[in-house]
Motif scaffolding. Structure first.
Motif, PDB file in Angstrom:
ATOM      1  N   LEU A 202      83.561  27.444  11.002  1.00  0.00           N
ATOM      2  CA  LEU A 202      83.178  26.157  10.315  1.00  0.00           C
ATOM      3  C   LEU A 202      81.882  26.158   9.451  1.00  0.00           C
ATOM      4  CD1 LEU A 202      83.666  22.885  11.124  1.00  0.00           C
ATOM      5  CD2 LEU A 202      81.408  23.088  12.547  1.00  0.00           C
ATOM      6  N   TYR A 203      80.998  26.995   9.777  1.00  0.00           N
ATOM      7  CA  TYR A 203      79.611  27.050   9.024  1.00  0.00           C
ATOM      8  C   TYR A 203      79.860  27.755   7.656  1.00  0.00           C
ATOM      9  CZ  TYR A 203      74.674  28.127   8.322  1.00  0.00           C
ATOM     10  OH  TYR A 203      73.299  28.235   7.962  1.00  0.00           O
ATOM     11  N   CYS A 204      80.846  28.991   7.779  1.00  0.00           N
ATOM     12  CA  CYS A 204      81.091  29.565   6.455  1.00  0.00           C
ATOM     13  C   CYS A 204      81.761  28.797   5.747  1.00  0.00           C
ATOM     14  CB  CYS A 204      82.094  30.870   6.883  1.00  0.00           C
ATOM     15  SG  CYS A 204      80.964  31.992   7.715  1.00  0.00           S
ATOM     16  N   ILE A 205      82.987  28.176   6.387  1.00  0.00           N
ATOM     17  CA  ILE A 205      83.845  27.289   5.152  1.00  0.00           C
ATOM     18  C   ILE A 205      82.742  26.254   4.609  1.00  0.00           C
ATOM     19  CG2 ILE A 205      85.826  25.641   4.888  1.00  0.00           C
ATOM     20  CD1 ILE A 205      87.103  27.178   7.336  1.00  0.00           C
ATOM     21  N   THR A 206      82.077  25.552   5.277  1.00  0.00           N
ATOM     22  CA  THR A 206      81.078  24.729   4.758  1.00  0.00           C
ATOM     23  C   THR A 206      80.383  25.181   3.871  1.00  0.00           C
ATOM     24  OG1 THR A 206      81.207  23.598   6.772  1.00  0.00           O
ATOM     25  CG2 THR A 206      79.706  22.657   5.351  1.00  0.00           C
ATOM     26  N   ALA A 207      79.619  26.013   4.123  1.00  0.00           N
ATOM     27  CA  ALA A 207      78.704  26.757   3.169  1.00  0.00           C
ATOM     28  C   ALA A 207      79.339  27.042   1.940  1.00  0.00           C
ATOM     29  CB  ALA A 207      77.989  27.919   3.789  1.00  0.00           C
TER      30      ALA A 207
ATOM     31  N   ILE B 228      73.783  30.165  -2.039  1.00  0.00           N
ATOM     32  CA  ILE B 228      72.829  28.617  -2.255  1.00  0.00           C
ATOM     33  C   ILE B 228      73.391  27.874  -0.955  1.00  0.00           C
ATOM     34  CG2 ILE B 228      72.460  26.799  -3.414  1.00  0.00           C
ATOM     35  CD1 ILE B 228      72.653  28.586  -6.010  1.00  0.00           C
ATOM     36  N   GLY B 229      74.706  27.598  -0.854  1.00  0.00           N
ATOM     37  CA  GLY B 229      75.371  26.969   0.139  1.00  0.00           C
ATOM     38  C   GLY B 229      74.702  27.285   1.652  1.00  0.00           C
ATOM     39  N   VAL B 230      74.714  28.523   1.972  1.00  0.00           N
ATOM     40  CA  VAL B 230      74.253  28.997   3.281  1.00  0.00           C
ATOM     41  C   VAL B 230      72.725  28.406   3.300  1.00  0.00           C
ATOM     42  CG1 VAL B 230      73.513  31.247   4.613  1.00  0.00           C
ATOM     43  CG2 VAL B 230      75.915  30.925   3.492  1.00  0.00           C
ATOM     44  N   LEU B 231      71.920  28.788   2.243  1.00  0.00           N
ATOM     45  CA  LEU B 231      70.547  28.350   2.418  1.00  0.00           C
ATOM     46  C   LEU B 231      70.392  26.946   2.778  1.00  0.00           C
ATOM     47  CD1 LEU B 231      68.194  30.524   2.216  1.00  0.00           C
ATOM     48  CD2 LEU B 231      67.776  29.632  -0.286  1.00  0.00           C
ATOM     49  N   LEU B 232      71.185  26.219   1.853  1.00  0.00           N
ATOM     50  CA  LEU B 232      71.091  24.810   2.021  1.00  0.00           C
ATOM     51  C   LEU B 232      71.524  24.214   3.612  1.00  0.00           C
ATOM     52  CD1 LEU B 232      72.670  23.222  -1.308  1.00  0.00           C
ATOM     53  CD2 LEU B 232      70.236  23.130  -0.519  1.00  0.00           C
ATOM     54  N   LEU B 233      72.463  24.789   3.880  1.00  0.00           N
ATOM     55  CA  LEU B 233      72.792  24.429   5.443  1.00  0.00           C
ATOM     56  C   LEU B 233      71.699  24.955   6.320  1.00  0.00           C
ATOM     57  CD1 LEU B 233      76.709  25.021   6.134  1.00  0.00           C
ATOM     58  CD2 LEU B 233      75.288  22.872   5.971  1.00  0.00           C
ATOM     59  N   ALA B 234      71.195  26.049   6.083  1.00  0.00           N
ATOM     60  CA  ALA B 234      70.225  26.617   7.092  1.00  0.00           C
ATOM     61  C   ALA B 234      68.979  25.672   6.887  1.00  0.00           C
ATOM     62  CB  ALA B 234      69.615  28.117   6.594  1.00  0.00           C
ATOM     63  N   VAL B 235      68.482  25.025   6.142  1.00  0.00           N
ATOM     64  CA  VAL B 235      67.471  24.386   5.888  1.00  0.00           C
ATOM     65  C   VAL B 235      67.744  22.861   6.491  1.00  0.00           C
ATOM     66  CG1 VAL B 235      65.839  23.102   4.033  1.00  0.00           C
ATOM     67  CG2 VAL B 235      66.497  25.538   3.707  1.00  0.00           C
ATOM     68  N   LEU B 236      68.938  22.604   6.130  1.00  0.00           N
ATOM     69  CA  LEU B 236      69.220  21.135   6.784  1.00  0.00           C
ATOM     70  C   LEU B 236      68.964  21.488   8.400  1.00  0.00           C
ATOM     71  CD1 LEU B 236      70.414  18.280   6.699  1.00  0.00           C
ATOM     72  CD2 LEU B 236      72.708  19.540   6.999  1.00  0.00           C
ATOM     73  N   PHE B 237      69.738  22.229   9.025  1.00  0.00           N
ATOM     74  CA  PHE B 237      69.548  22.237  10.502  1.00  0.00           C
ATOM     75  C   PHE B 237      68.128  22.798  10.981  1.00  0.00           C
ATOM     76  CE2 PHE B 237      74.346  22.461   9.718  1.00  0.00           C
ATOM     77  CZ  PHE B 237      74.587  21.512  10.328  1.00  0.00           C
ATOM     78  N   ASN B 238      67.558  23.430  10.150  1.00  0.00           N
ATOM     79  CA  ASN B 238      66.280  23.878  10.585  1.00  0.00           C
ATOM     80  C   ASN B 238      65.343  22.599  10.729  1.00  0.00           C
ATOM     81  OD1 ASN B 238      63.374  24.499   9.418  1.00  0.00           O
ATOM     82  ND2 ASN B 238      63.831  26.188  10.444  1.00  0.00           N
ATOM     83  N   ALA B 239      65.439  21.629   9.498  1.00  0.00           N
ATOM     84  CA  ALA B 239      64.782  20.545   9.413  1.00  0.00           C
ATOM     85  C   ALA B 239      65.030  19.489  10.468  1.00  0.00           C
ATOM     86  CB  ALA B 239      65.144  19.637   7.994  1.00  0.00           C
ATOM     87  N   LEU B 240      66.574  19.242  10.875  1.00  0.00           N
ATOM     88  CA  LEU B 240      67.062  18.646  11.976  1.00  0.00           C
ATOM     89  C   LEU B 240      66.394  18.942  13.292  1.00  0.00           C
ATOM     90  CD1 LEU B 240      70.802  18.113  11.189  1.00  0.00           C
ATOM     91  CD2 LEU B 240      68.942  16.659  10.917  1.00  0.00           C
ATOM     92  N   THR B 241      66.057  20.330  13.414  1.00  0.00           N
ATOM     93  CA  THR B 241      65.441  20.936  14.686  1.00  0.00           C
ATOM     94  C   THR B 241      64.137  20.406  14.728  1.00  0.00           C
ATOM     95  OG1 THR B 241      66.975  22.554  14.531  1.00  0.00           O
ATOM     96  CG2 THR B 241      65.272  22.926  16.142  1.00  0.00           C
ATOM     97  N   LEU B 242      63.396  20.453  13.524  1.00  0.00           N
ATOM     98  CA  LEU B 242      61.930  20.188  13.247  1.00  0.00           C
ATOM     99  C   LEU B 242      61.866  18.648  13.824  1.00  0.00           C
ATOM    100  CD1 LEU B 242      60.401  22.083  10.426  1.00  0.00           C
ATOM    101  CD2 LEU B 242      60.236  22.626  13.032  1.00  0.00           C
ATOM    102  N   LEU B 243      62.876  17.762  13.493  1.00  0.00           N
ATOM    103  CA  LEU B 243      62.684  16.401  13.629  1.00  0.00           C
ATOM    104  C   LEU B 243      63.064  16.165  14.804  1.00  0.00           C
ATOM    105  CD1 LEU B 243      64.249  15.128  10.133  1.00  0.00           C
ATOM    106  CD2 LEU B 243      61.754  14.982  10.595  1.00  0.00           C
ATOM    107  N   GLY B 244      63.288  16.955  15.734  1.00  0.00           N
ATOM    108  CA  GLY B 244      63.686  16.886  17.202  1.00  0.00           C
ATOM    109  C   GLY B 244      65.104  16.210  17.142  1.00  0.00           C
TER     110      GLY B 244
END
Lengths: 325, 319
Positions: free
Chosen positions: B248-253, B273-289
């Protein structure tokens, strides 16, 4: 000529013959296998998969695909049990569960028909939907098991005794009738075999396709409710990998994944045969994980045989024309 | 006035094509200003390390998507590889484990590729089937238990750092460069674009389309195995359910990066770039709790959104 007929039968029903062989072997080893009670038990077990597979058959005949059914099974169970626990009338609770399934089906249908998606696109969109709906099913209980406070009544009777089998078989008979004998069913076959020609001949393709998904969602939620009623509780992850069993039932039955050809009764046969196979493998002492390997390969082999058969037939036709001309 | 009409259409198409990326970049800027812990060096290193493992498989998934197919079994090959790699590390040593796992992944990929390219069974059926089967195999071998390893070399590699960067991003970088060179500067790489762009035309112009499709699946199998091994290196264990969301992650990225699901265009540099954007998104979501099930919900939603946008753009371009 007779020999050719035998080869044709073997080719077209290869998997069913192999599974029949397995059934014969098992019945020789274990006397209790081919008893009425055991077969009734198997039928009860496959009825939930069968109900969902009937809806999936409509979807596939109509030239699409619905991977989200497993999650819908989980979600409708969660909604129904939660509503009953909250004191809602049981008929209303069942209605809520069914409505959730229809709603998800309609969303699937709108998304896919708006991009004129064929099987490939439908596959990925509903894959995304599967993840989304699975997550929604986790929200109310934080992923925990919910036990239902259920008093005897209509809801409880849905999953007990022979009721699931009755629901499954009546539904299948009705859906086969609609598929073969009504305008709606014929339109479904037309759309599945050629989307563009169907559109040009004035059929409202978009609306019809949305209804296929809605039916698939409806039956998935019905399956979820029957399952819930049987165990009088709901587990938000019960539908995980459920779609695999459903797809296996459809393709072993012989409905073509490319759309436009198939039958609900054959899906019933597929579901029953897979159920008996699982039961036989259990009796032979083969674990669920081993069975998972078998099931995956079964899907590939069922579709692969179908495609090889078609190629062989094409070659024979070409051969015949060359020698006739 | 007449001139401006196609321009307007182009702008709208461009907006649709990049809507998700633009939104994500906006989200990142918002995060930088609102959350202190987001833009620290430690977190950036964390994002790079996290995204590298799935990124390895995403590069190969891009090649498969360029050839006009996709593969769901990568997630199971990943999980199976963590298991096989740890098992082999415990018995025959890390070098043998590396080559056996890589070969096994390539073999699974080749099996997919043979069925899709030669027998011409639709990719989603084949890879759905192998996804279930390979996962089952991993469960059978491990009896559903996680396996730990005590291999000293593996631990040393896992703890090896240059600055703050571990070995995994270095492997990732090598994979990116390899695929980039391969797709852009080799004849075989161009054949893959041709195969995905128009199968029949490619076949008639003498390209070995069957071999191209066969090879892309084999490469993805090997890459998923490599990614699985890197995961094994990082957490020093193997377990069948690892990497369940990989496909799922690979197809989305890949699609966020700008490679169309239709095949025939795109590239590995976009997927990075797609992989990086997704990684940043989920990192941010984790930081936001944000909770795990909510993240799962968002993950599915992002996939649906990018597929729909991709399809709409393709439809507009055709018109």
């Amino acid at each position: 000529m007779n020999q050719k007929k035998v080869i044709d039968i073997v080719r077209n029903n290869g998997i069913i013959l192999v599974i029949l062989l397995l059934i014969i072997i098992t019945s020789i080893i274990e006397r209790n296998f081919l008893t009425f009670n055991n077969l009734l038990n198997v039928l009860r077990q496959v009825s939930v998969v069968g109900i969902v597979a009937c809806g999936m058959t409509y979807c596939i005949i109509g030239g699409a695909f619905d991977l989200s059914v497993g999650s819908v099974v989980s979600l409708s169970g969660v909604i129904t049990i939660l509503s009953i626990n909250a004191g809602t009338n049981e008929y209303m609770a069942i209605l809520y569960g069914l409505l959730a399934g229809v709603a998800i089906g309609i969303v699937n249908g709108i998304l896919i028909s708006s991009i004129d998606g064929r099987t490939g696109e439908a596959f990925i969109v509903t894959y995304g939907m599967q993840v989304v709906v699975a997550a929604i099913a986790l929200f109310p209980s934080n992923g925990l098991f919910i036990s239902g406070r259920i008093s005897p009544g209509f809801f409880k009777s849905m999953g007990q005794g022979v009721m699931p089998i009755v629901i499954f078989l009546c539904l299948a008979a009705f859906m086969e009738f609609v598929l073969v004998k009504t305008k709606y069913g014929r339109k479904m076959v037309f759309i599945g075999s050629n989307l563009h020609v169907a559109k040009m001949s004035g059929i409202n393709v978009k609306f019809n396709r949305i209804t296929f998904f809605a039916i698939s969602g409806l039956l998935a939620s019905l399956g979820g409710i029957v399952l819930c009623s049987r165990v009088t509780s709901s587990n938000p992850t019960v539908g995980l990998n459920f779609e695999m069993d459903v797809i296996a039932a459809v393709v072993v039955g012989g409905t073509q994944l490319s759309g436009g050809k198939g039958s609900v009764l054959r899906t019933v046969m597929g579901a029953v045969i897979i159920g008996i196979m699982g039961n036989a493998l259990n009796i032979l002492g083969i674990t669920a994980y081993h069975q998972q390997i078998v099931k995956g390969l079964l899907i590939i082999v069922a579709v692969g045989m179908d495609i090889l058969n078609k190629q062989i037939k094409l070659r024979e036709m070409a051969h015949d024309t060359v020698f006739a001309g | 006035m007449i001139q401006s009409l196609p321009d307007k259409k182009k702008i709208v198409t461009f907006m649709l094509e990049n809507a998700v990326s633009v939104f994500l970049v906006g989200f990142i800027i918002f995060m930088v200003f609102t959350k202190r812990s987001f833009s620290t060096w430690d977190n950036i290193v964390n994002i790079i390390n996290e995204s590298s493992i799935y990124g390895i498989a995403a590069c190969a998934m891009t090649v498969v998507i360029i050839s006009g197919e996709f593969d769901l079994s990568a997630s199971s090959v990943f999980g199976w590889s963590t298991v096989l790699f740890t098992l082999c590390c415990n018995t025959i040593g890390i070098v043998g484990a590396f080559f056996i796992t890589l070969a096994c992944g390539a073999l699974f990929g080749a099996f997919n590729g043979y069925l899709v390219a030669k027998i011409r069974i639709p990719a989603f059926v084949v890879t759905l089937g192998t996804m279930i089967s390979i996962k089952g195999l991993a469960y059978v071998v491990t009896k559903a238990q996680p396996i730990n390893t005590t291999n000293a070399t593996l631990r040393a590699i896992g703890n090896f750092h240059i600055g703050d960067i571990s070995i995994i991003p270095i492997v990732y970088l090598a994979v990116i460069l390899l695929f980039f060179w391969f797709l852009r500067y080799t004849k075989f790489g161009r054949d893959i674009y041709a195969t995905g762009g128009n199968y029949e035309v490619a076949r008639l112009s003498g390209i070995n389309v069957v071999f191209s499709k066969f090879m892309v699946f084999t490469m993805l199998g090997a890459a998923a195995a490599l990614a699985g091994m890197m995961y094994g290196v990082r957490i020093k264990a193997g377990w069948a359910p690892y990497g369940q969301d990989l496909s799922l992650y690979c197809i989305t990225a890949t699609i966020i990066g700008g490679t169309s699901l239709l095949g025939g265009n795109g590239g590995v540099h976009k997927t990075v770039i797609g992989v990086l954007l997704l990684a940043v998104l989920f990192n941010a979501l984790t930081l936001l709790g944000v909770s795990g099930s909510m993240q799962k919900f968002i993950r599915g939603l992002v996939l649906i959104t990018v597929i729909m946008l991709d399809a709409v753009v393709v439809k507009r371009q055709r018109e």
